[in-house]
Design an enzyme around this catalytic site. Sequence first.
Site, PDB file in Angstrom:
ATOM      1  N   ARG A 151      -8.236  -0.294   5.436  1.00 55.90           N
ATOM      2  CA  ARG A 151      -7.433   0.711   4.743  1.00 55.90           C
ATOM      3  C   ARG A 151      -6.124   0.110   4.252  1.00 55.90           C
ATOM      4  O   ARG A 151      -5.560   0.592   3.270  1.00 55.90           O
ATOM      5  CB  ARG A 151      -7.106   1.877   5.681  1.00 55.90           C
TER       6      ARG A 151
ATOM      7  N   LYS B  91       0.842  -1.201   0.000  1.00 52.30           N
ATOM      8  CA  LYS B  91       0.000   0.000   0.000  1.00 52.30           C
ATOM      9  C   LYS B  91       0.877   1.250   0.000  1.00 52.30           C
ATOM     10  O   LYS B  91       0.661   2.166  -0.784  1.00 52.30           O
ATOM     11  CB  LYS B  91      -0.889   0.013   1.253  1.00 52.30           C
ATOM     12  N   ASN B  92       1.869   1.263   0.880  1.00 49.60           N
ATOM     13  CA  ASN B  92       2.642   2.500   1.048  1.00 49.60           C
ATOM     14  C   ASN B  92       3.548   2.822  -0.134  1.00 49.60           C
ATOM     15  O   ASN B  92       3.997   3.958  -0.265  1.00 49.60           O
ATOM     16  CB  ASN B  92       3.460   2.450   2.342  1.00 49.60           C
TER      17      ASN B  92
ATOM     18  N   ARG C  95      -4.180  11.005   4.948  1.00 47.61           N
ATOM     19  CA  ARG C  95      -3.066  11.954   5.010  1.00 47.61           C
ATOM     20  C   ARG C  95      -2.155  11.872   3.791  1.00 47.61           C
ATOM     21  O   ARG C  95      -1.579  12.866   3.365  1.00 47.61           O
ATOM     22  CB  ARG C  95      -2.227  11.655   6.242  1.00 47.61           C
TER      23      ARG C  95
ATOM     24  N   ARG D  67       1.604  14.602  13.532  1.00 48.80           N
ATOM     25  CA  ARG D  67       2.086  14.324  12.170  1.00 48.80           C
ATOM     26  C   ARG D  67       2.128  15.576  11.290  1.00 48.80           C
ATOM     27  O   ARG D  67       1.301  15.752  10.385  1.00 48.80           O
ATOM     28  CB  ARG D  67       1.237  13.214  11.528  1.00 48.80           C
ATOM     29  N   PRO D  68       3.104  16.437  11.523  1.00 46.33           N
ATOM     30  CA  PRO D  68       3.193  17.680  10.748  1.00 46.33           C
ATOM     31  C   PRO D  68       3.620  17.444   9.295  1.00 46.33           C
ATOM     32  O   PRO D  68       4.039  16.337   8.934  1.00 46.33           O
ATOM     33  CB  PRO D  68       4.272  18.461  11.499  1.00 46.33           C
ATOM     34  N   ILE D  69       3.533  18.513   8.476  1.00 45.44           N
ATOM     35  CA  ILE D  69       3.973  18.410   7.070  1.00 45.44           C
ATOM     36  C   ILE D  69       5.018  19.481   6.741  1.00 45.44           C
ATOM     37  O   ILE D  69       5.248  19.795   5.585  1.00 45.44           O
ATOM     38  CB  ILE D  69       2.775  18.523   6.094  1.00 45.44           C
ATOM     39  N   ASP D  70       5.629  20.033   7.807  1.00 45.51           N
ATOM     40  CA  ASP D  70       6.593  21.119   7.599  1.00 45.51           C
ATOM     41  C   ASP D  70       7.738  20.714   6.671  1.00 45.51           C
ATOM     42  O   ASP D  70       8.229  21.526   5.880  1.00 45.51           O
ATOM     43  CB  ASP D  70       7.141  21.598   8.961  1.00 45.51           C
TER      44      ASP D  70
ATOM     45  N   CYS E 149      -3.825  12.978  13.259  1.00 48.60           N
ATOM     46  CA  CYS E 149      -4.260  11.597  13.057  1.00 48.60           C
ATOM     47  C   CYS E 149      -4.296  10.921  14.411  1.00 48.60           C
ATOM     48  O   CYS E 149      -3.984  11.531  15.425  1.00 48.60           O
ATOM     49  CB  CYS E 149      -3.338  10.858  12.107  1.00 48.60           C
TER      50      CYS E 149
ATOM     51  N   ASP F  96       5.573   0.638  11.766  1.00 46.59           N
ATOM     52  CA  ASP F  96       4.322   0.013  11.333  1.00 46.59           C
ATOM     53  C   ASP F  96       4.193  -1.449  11.779  1.00 46.59           C
ATOM     54  O   ASP F  96       3.156  -2.083  11.533  1.00 46.59           O
ATOM     55  CB  ASP F  96       4.181   0.112   9.799  1.00 46.59           C
TER      56      ASP F  96
HETATM   57  C1  UD1 Z   1       4.937   6.829   6.205  1.00 43.45           C
HETATM   58  C2  UD1 Z   1       3.974   5.661   6.148  1.00 43.45           C
HETATM   59  C3  UD1 Z   1       3.556   5.246   7.554  1.00 43.45           C
HETATM   60  C4  UD1 Z   1       4.784   5.005   8.424  1.00 43.45           C
HETATM   61  C5  UD1 Z   1       5.741   6.185   8.371  1.00 43.45           C
HETATM   62  C6  UD1 Z   1       7.051   5.946   9.094  1.00 43.45           C
HETATM   63  C7  UD1 Z   1       2.812   5.973   4.060  1.00 43.45           C
HETATM   64  C8  UD1 Z   1       1.542   6.314   3.380  1.00 43.45           C
HETATM   65  N1  UD1 Z   1       2.810   6.034   5.402  1.00 43.45           N
HETATM   66  O1  UD1 Z   1       4.210   7.917   6.772  1.00 43.45           O
HETATM   67  O2  UD1 Z   1       2.770   4.078   7.455  1.00 43.45           O
HETATM   68  O3  UD1 Z   1       4.384   4.788   9.757  1.00 43.45           O
HETATM   69  O4  UD1 Z   1       6.058   6.507   7.004  1.00 43.45           O
HETATM   70  O5  UD1 Z   1       7.720   4.861   8.533  1.00 43.45           O
HETATM   71  O6  UD1 Z   1       3.786   5.624   3.437  1.00 43.45           O
HETATM   72  N2  UD1 Z   1       7.566  14.487  10.229  1.00 43.45           N
HETATM   73  C9  UD1 Z   1       7.721  15.823  10.517  1.00 43.45           C
HETATM   74  N3  UD1 Z   1       7.429  16.727   9.520  1.00 43.45           N
HETATM   75  C10 UD1 Z   1       7.022  16.343   8.278  1.00 43.45           C
HETATM   76  C11 UD1 Z   1       6.880  14.965   8.010  1.00 43.45           C
HETATM   77  C12 UD1 Z   1       7.167  14.059   9.014  1.00 43.45           C
HETATM   78  O7  UD1 Z   1       8.093  16.207  11.618  1.00 43.45           O
HETATM   79  O8  UD1 Z   1       6.796  17.209   7.431  1.00 43.45           O
HETATM   80  C13 UD1 Z   1       7.879  13.488  11.286  1.00 43.45           C
HETATM   81  C14 UD1 Z   1       6.679  12.618  11.674  1.00 43.45           C
HETATM   82  O9  UD1 Z   1       5.873  13.267  12.640  1.00 43.45           O
HETATM   83  C15 UD1 Z   1       7.378  11.386  12.188  1.00 43.45           C
HETATM   84  C16 UD1 Z   1       8.636  11.270  11.306  1.00 43.45           C
HETATM   85  O10 UD1 Z   1       8.804  12.559  10.732  1.00 43.45           O
HETATM   86  O11 UD1 Z   1       7.775  11.561  13.516  1.00 43.45           O
HETATM   87  C17 UD1 Z   1       8.553  10.260  10.189  1.00 43.45           C
HETATM   88  O12 UD1 Z   1       7.327  10.439   9.486  1.00 43.45           O
HETATM   89  P1  UD1 Z   1       7.205  10.128   7.930  1.00 43.45           P
HETATM   90  O13 UD1 Z   1       8.305   9.193   7.534  1.00 43.45           O
HETATM   91  O14 UD1 Z   1       7.103  11.398   7.186  1.00 43.45           O
HETATM   92  O15 UD1 Z   1       5.812   9.388   7.871  1.00 43.45           O
HETATM   93  P2  UD1 Z   1       4.778   9.383   6.679  1.00 43.45           P
HETATM   94  O16 UD1 Z   1       5.488   9.547   5.379  1.00 43.45           O
HETATM   95  O17 UD1 Z   1       3.655  10.296   6.993  1.00 43.45           O
END
Ligand code: UD1
Length: 423
Positions: A399, A22-23, A93, A122-125, A117, A307
């Site tokens: 999902r 899926k991912n 997300r 789970r920020p997107i910065d 979530c 995961d």
């Molecule tokens: C992806 C996976 C999810 C998995 C995660 C970590 C998908 C759809 N989802 O989620 O199943 O649990 O990787 O292996 O592939 N972070 C920030 N700022 C950002 C983005 C992330 O601080 O802009 C932090 C997150 O809060 C977290 C860490 O970075 O602590 C890793 O997250 P990330 O690898 O980005 O997770 P996802 O890509 O959302």
Amino acid sequence: MDKLVIRGGRRISGSVTASGSKNSSLPIIASTLLTGNGTFTLHRIPDLKDIKTFTQLLHHLGAETTFADNTLKVTTDKVTSILAPYELVKKMRASIYVLGPLLARFGHARVSLPGGCAFGPRPIDLHLMAMEKLGAQITIETGFIDAVAPNGKLHGAHIDFPISSVGATGNALMAAVLAEGTTTISNAAAEPEIVTLCKFLIAMGASIKGTGTTELEIEGCQSLNATEFHNVFDRIEAGTLLAAAAITGGEITVNGVEPEQLKSVLKKFVHAGCSVETTKNSVTLKSSGKLLPTNITAKPYPAFPTDMQAQWIALMTQAEGTSHITDKIYHERFNHIPELNRLGANIEIRKNQALVHGPKTLSGTKVMSTDLRASASLVLAGLVADGTTEVLRVYHLDRGYEKIEVKLKSLGADINRETYKEF
Ligand code: UD1
């Protein structure tokens, strides 16, 4: 609503084939937005709710898709919209994955903010930082990210991620392949899903060096083309099925997998007292049911994956002694613990660490799914619990796990899907 009704105590044994990941499907499908040249044929795409949500988002943008027998065909030549609306983004997300491709192809993207979530903010910065480095001007207003590339084009840049992020690395890659000039990414995520994305982008005509490492170099190109591609297997589904055999004292062969991607998890199964054998594309696990305690720390690949953390906690409820489970990626990802304790487990939470005191005899009751992997851990617990366990709100599980009850049933579990009304 659907629930899973599990009568515990059956050994899981037999062989099963893992579904497509899926991912890795999600960024691959997002990447189809990078070009309007031709039709993509994507194989081994799992039939899951998240994939349906993502294809709905593509339709909204103007793409055409067909899906049959795990093959998704996507044509993106008629895509004109650059707007990912709240109604679709809030469902998943990972919709943020359209930001990079839309910005790179059209010079403009408007994507609803995804929000929090079940297991933390789970920020997107980091996604936004990467787009800004590539030249995008970003404003956030009325709950939307508005990203514009001046003169319609992104430019190459050096992106240094302060922490490893799968999603932000994926977005940066998808944006950089059409940017003018060279982009370098430091501290890139090296998860198998990013490796698959790199392979897919390269198959589309992109130039990427360093695939599988934390240092990536991308030479932007003028245009990309549609391609045919075989997705990888789902390493987390495979790990979950192996855990089902381990917790029930069973024996399982999971086919279709790349054991290298599961190395950290397989090592822990061995520490827990299971025997593990691998071939090029299968893993066989045997468990006597007598499990040893193990300590794990979930961290970026190649370390133990976050995961699989919830499923591992379920497994360790049956180990003889105390296991320490730490999550360094999502510190608050412990929603499954109160539910596992309701089944009779003895698990304490200390900051981002869970102490699992085993072995405990679990006894079936109604439990509530709260997120995808938490649901998987409850199913595992149900397989070994005395009596009947009902896992409610199974839509979380749907999902990310393709036909999970069908697969488990074929391996000997007493598990059925039933509908119910929630008051
Ligand atoms: C992806 C996976 C999810 C998995 C995660 C970590 C998908 C759809 N989802 O989620 O199943 O649990 O990787 O292996 O592939 N972070 C920030 N700022 C950002 C983005 C992330 O601080 O802009 C932090 C997150 O809060 C977290 C860490 O970075 O602590 C890793 O997250 P990330 O690898 O980005 O997770 P996802 O890509 O959302």
